[in-house]
Design an enzyme around this catalytic site. Sequence first.
Site, PDB file in Angstrom:
ATOM      1  N   ASP C  89      68.369  25.689  36.481  1.00 32.10           N
ATOM      2  CA  ASP C  89      68.460  24.238  36.059  1.00 32.10           C
ATOM      3  C   ASP C  89      69.094  24.370  34.633  1.00 32.10           C
ATOM      4  O   ASP C  89      69.020  24.854  33.686  1.00 32.10           O
ATOM      5  CB  ASP C  89      67.081  23.791  36.105  1.00 32.10           C
ATOM      6  CG  ASP C  89      67.321  22.329  35.495  1.00 32.10           C
ATOM      7  OD1 ASP C  89      68.441  21.684  35.206  1.00 32.10           O
ATOM      8  OD2 ASP C  89      66.236  21.519  35.421  1.00 32.10           O
ATOM      9  N   TRP C 114      61.939  32.564  32.091  1.00 31.47           N
ATOM     10  CA  TRP C 114      61.130  32.471  33.264  1.00 31.47           C
ATOM     11  C   TRP C 114      61.676  33.163  34.439  1.00 31.47           C
ATOM     12  O   TRP C 114      62.803  33.592  34.498  1.00 31.47           O
ATOM     13  CB  TRP C 114      60.743  31.078  33.462  1.00 31.47           C
ATOM     14  CG  TRP C 114      61.490  30.278  34.420  1.00 31.47           C
ATOM     15  CD1 TRP C 114      63.043  29.743  33.992  1.00 31.47           C
ATOM     16  CD2 TRP C 114      61.641  29.906  35.884  1.00 31.47           C
ATOM     17  NE1 TRP C 114      63.610  29.257  34.991  1.00 31.47           N
ATOM     18  CE2 TRP C 114      62.844  29.313  36.144  1.00 31.47           C
ATOM     19  CE3 TRP C 114      60.722  30.376  36.972  1.00 31.47           C
ATOM     20  CZ2 TRP C 114      63.138  29.011  37.508  1.00 31.47           C
ATOM     21  CZ3 TRP C 114      61.052  29.822  38.108  1.00 31.47           C
ATOM     22  CH2 TRP C 114      62.294  29.123  38.428  1.00 31.47           C
ATOM     23  N   ASP C 133      68.303  32.260  29.235  1.00 31.67           N
ATOM     24  CA  ASP C 133      69.228  31.230  28.585  1.00 31.67           C
ATOM     25  C   ASP C 133      70.102  31.904  27.630  1.00 31.67           C
ATOM     26  O   ASP C 133      70.024  32.863  26.859  1.00 31.67           O
ATOM     27  CB  ASP C 133      68.457  29.875  28.105  1.00 31.67           C
ATOM     28  CG  ASP C 133      67.954  28.866  29.105  1.00 31.67           C
ATOM     29  OD1 ASP C 133      68.407  29.297  30.417  1.00 31.67           O
ATOM     30  OD2 ASP C 133      66.975  28.232  28.959  1.00 31.67           O
ATOM     31  N   ASN C 161      61.640  25.362  35.258  1.00 32.76           N
ATOM     32  CA  ASN C 161      63.095  25.684  34.919  1.00 32.76           C
ATOM     33  C   ASN C 161      63.494  24.458  34.047  1.00 32.76           C
ATOM     34  O   ASN C 161      64.633  24.224  33.466  1.00 32.76           O
ATOM     35  CB  ASN C 161      64.011  25.546  36.043  1.00 32.76           C
ATOM     36  CG  ASN C 161      64.064  24.468  37.060  1.00 32.76           C
ATOM     37  OD1 ASN C 161      63.588  23.602  36.701  1.00 32.76           O
ATOM     38  ND2 ASN C 161      64.669  24.594  37.930  1.00 32.76           N
TER      39      ASN C 161
END
Lengths: 413, 156, 188
Positions: C89, C114, C133, C161
Site C-alpha cells: 500500500d 511489516w 518504506d 499496510n
Amino acid sequence: MRRMPAAILVLSFAVLLPPPPSGADPERPEPLPADALGVILPAPPPAPHQVWVADFVLERTAGFDANDGRLLGMLSAGVGTIAPLFSQARGEIYLPETYYSRGSRGTRTDVVTIYDAATLAPEAEVVVPPKRADVVHAMALSTLLDDGRFLAIANFTPATSVTIVDVEERRLVGEIATAGCHLVYAAGPRRFFMICGDGSLLQVTLDEAGHEQARIRTPPFFAILEDPVTEKAVRRGDEWIFVSFDGLVHSVDVAGETPRFAEPWSLLDEADRGASWRIGGVQHLAVHEASGRLYSLMHRGGPDEHKVPGTEIWVYDLETRRRVQTIGIRNLLGAFLAQQTGTPGGALLWLLERVVPNPGVDSIAVSQDADPRLFGLSRSAGTVAVWDARSGEFLRYLENVGIAPGALQAPWR
Amino acid sequence: MARRAGGGGRTPAAWAVAAALLLAAAAAGPAAAEAISGPRLDYVLHCMGCHLEDGGGAPESVPTLEGFGRFLQIPDGRAYLVRVPGSAHAPLDDAALAALLNWMLVRFDPTRARAPEFRPYEAAEVTRYRAVPLADADAERRRLLRVLDGDPSGDR
Amino acid sequence: MSRSETPSWERHLDRWAEAAARQLARGLSRRSLLGRLGATLAGAAALPLLPVSRVSAASSDPAPAAPEGLDGPEGDPSSCQYWRHCAIDGFLCSCCGGSHTACPPGTVMSPVTWIGTCRNPADGRQYVISYNDCCGKHLCGRCLCNRNEGDRPAYLPPKSNDINWCASAPSTVYHCSTAIVLGVATES
C-alpha cells in the site's frame, strides 16, 4: 470581537479613497466602485451541509458547502494524516499536526493546533510528544472526549500509547501507557477506549485533571484471526458500531461503567453472500443518529478486497436490522472528466458517466440534521457526490476537492 | 538530523549502514532465496518487522533482544516475555508461541539458553501468562531490570 | 505502507481506454459520432486534462489481472500487479528512482516494517516479503499501488499496510515502498 481589526482596516481604506469623479459622461454608465483592500472573509457559520475533505498530498483539509459546491476555507497542516476534531460548543477546530524543521527532515515537532472555527485562523498550539500515529485513512487516530475538554491522540513508535491534551486550558496533560492497544474512540466526557491486538477493548477513565483514573480490559469481542472488525467505526449516542470484513455488525455500548457488546448481526443475507457482496472502501460506514439509519459502502469481490471502492450504498434501519434502501453510485470519474472539459453538465456528462469505468466510492459520511445529506468520495476522481440521505436522490457533484482526498467529515450539527 | 543516541544508541550513519547492508543483502546476486520454516518462519513473519533479523530492534522504541534471557531469572520476567504485546498478540497458538520464544532465546541469548538451568517455555505456561495483559510494557520492563540489578525499589 | 488515497489517474485512464475501446467496439460502433467522441476524449484525457501528478498503476484494483501480473519469467516490478505487491500500500519505489528492493537516492530505508507472504505464480512458492518504506523525502506520487492480501487493521500493527512504517526512521516522512524477498515460506 475577533473580527474588529479587519473591520477597522476596511473602514480606514474607505476613508482614504478619493471621492467619485463628478461630471459623468451620459453615454457611459458610472464607473465601478473601487474595492476595499485587505479584506479577509470570516468562515461561514457552521452548518450541517458543510463537508470537510482531508488531503495528505496538499497537507490540508478543506470545507465545502454541499448546497452550492463552494469551497469555504481550509486548514493547512503538516505531514501525515489529517482529520481534525470539531468542537461546535467552543467554536474551535483541533488538528494534531507533525512538522519537521526542514520540511521533510530535521527536528520533528508535533502539536495540536487550535483553530478558531469562525476565522479558520490558528489561535494557539499545544506541543505534544512527537509520537503521533500516522495511519492512512484511519479516523480513530485522535478523538475529542464528550464534553469537549480533553483530546486523546493515538501514538505509535511502534510501541503504542495515548497523549492527553486539555484543550480548555490549552496544555499537555501527559501520556498514558496502553501496551498492545491502538486507536482512540471517545466514550464519555472522561473516557475513551482502544482496540487491542487480541480483539478486546481497553477502556480508560480519566480524572478531572485528565490523568488516568481507572482502566478496564474487556474480553475479546470479535474473532481477531478469522473475521476482524475494521477500525472505521461510527458512533450513535452511546453506541459505537464496528463492522467486520465479512459484514458482521459488532455494537459496543459505552453508557455504563463497562463496555457492553450486543449480539452481532450481519449486513449480508445468504443471497448477498452468494453474490459475493462485501464491505468496501476505506471509510465504509456512516450513521444518521436521529433516524437510526446505517449507511454501508458495498461492492462485489473476494476476500482481501476490504478496501476496494464501493459500488452501492446499502442503508439499514438499526432498530429492525433490515436493509431498507440501496443507493446506486454514479460515475464520479465521468463527472470529473466532464468538469475538466469545462462542460460539467449535459450530454457529455451523460456520455462519460456511461463510457468511463466507474471508479466507485472510497469514503462516505452523512450529515446529522433533519434533512440529511449523504456524501460519497471517489479518491481517484477527486470528486464528492451528494445525495439526499433519506430519499437517496442524487443532488450534485463537488468536483476538485483535492489531489489525494482522504477522510470525509460532516462535523457540524 | 541530530538525534539523541538513546536506547540502541544507533546514529543515522548506523541506520544508513544497516539499510545499505539490507540492500546489499537484497541485491546480492543470484543466491536462491532460502527456505524458512518452523519457529524461525514465525519469527520472520510476526516479529522481525520490529525486532529485525539480528534482534537489534530500533533506537528508543524497540529494545534489542540480545541477552533478553536475563528476564528468565525471575518469575515476573519469565511472564513478561510472554505478556509483551508482540508475543501475547501474535497470531499463534500457545504451543507455537512457546516454541517461538524458545527458538528466540537460543538465537539471541545462546549462552543462557544453553546453560543447564535453562527451562524452555511450555504451552500451558504460555496460556497462563498470556491471559494477563500487560498495562505498561515499558514500566514493567524497567521495574524488572531494577529487580535484576538488585535494586529493591523494583519489588512491588 | 500506507498511502492509498492518491488518485491513480493513469490506472483509470489505462483501464478506461481499454474498457472504452471495448465498449465502443461492442456497443457504439454503429453510432460513429459517439465513437469519434469517445476517441477524441481518449486522446484528450491522456493529455493535460489531468491536474495532478500522474500516478499510475492500480490503487485498490478489484483483482489482479490474470495471470497475476506475470509478463515474463520475473514479471514487471514497476507494475502494481507484480506478484510481490500482493499486500503493498503505497508508491512503488521502482517508479521513484529506486527499485522494488532498493530505496531511491537520498532516502532512508526504515528497518522497522511489516512482513507478509505472496505467492509467485511462476513457481507456485509462497515468498516472505518485507515491505520496507523509504523515508525522509515527501510522497513520491508515482505508481500508487494498494493490494491487501492478508492486510489487517492498524490495531494489528505487524499485519497492517495502512501504517506509515517510517514511524521509527530518523524522518517519519513517507516516500515510497519496497517489496523485498526474505525467503521462501516452507511448512516444516
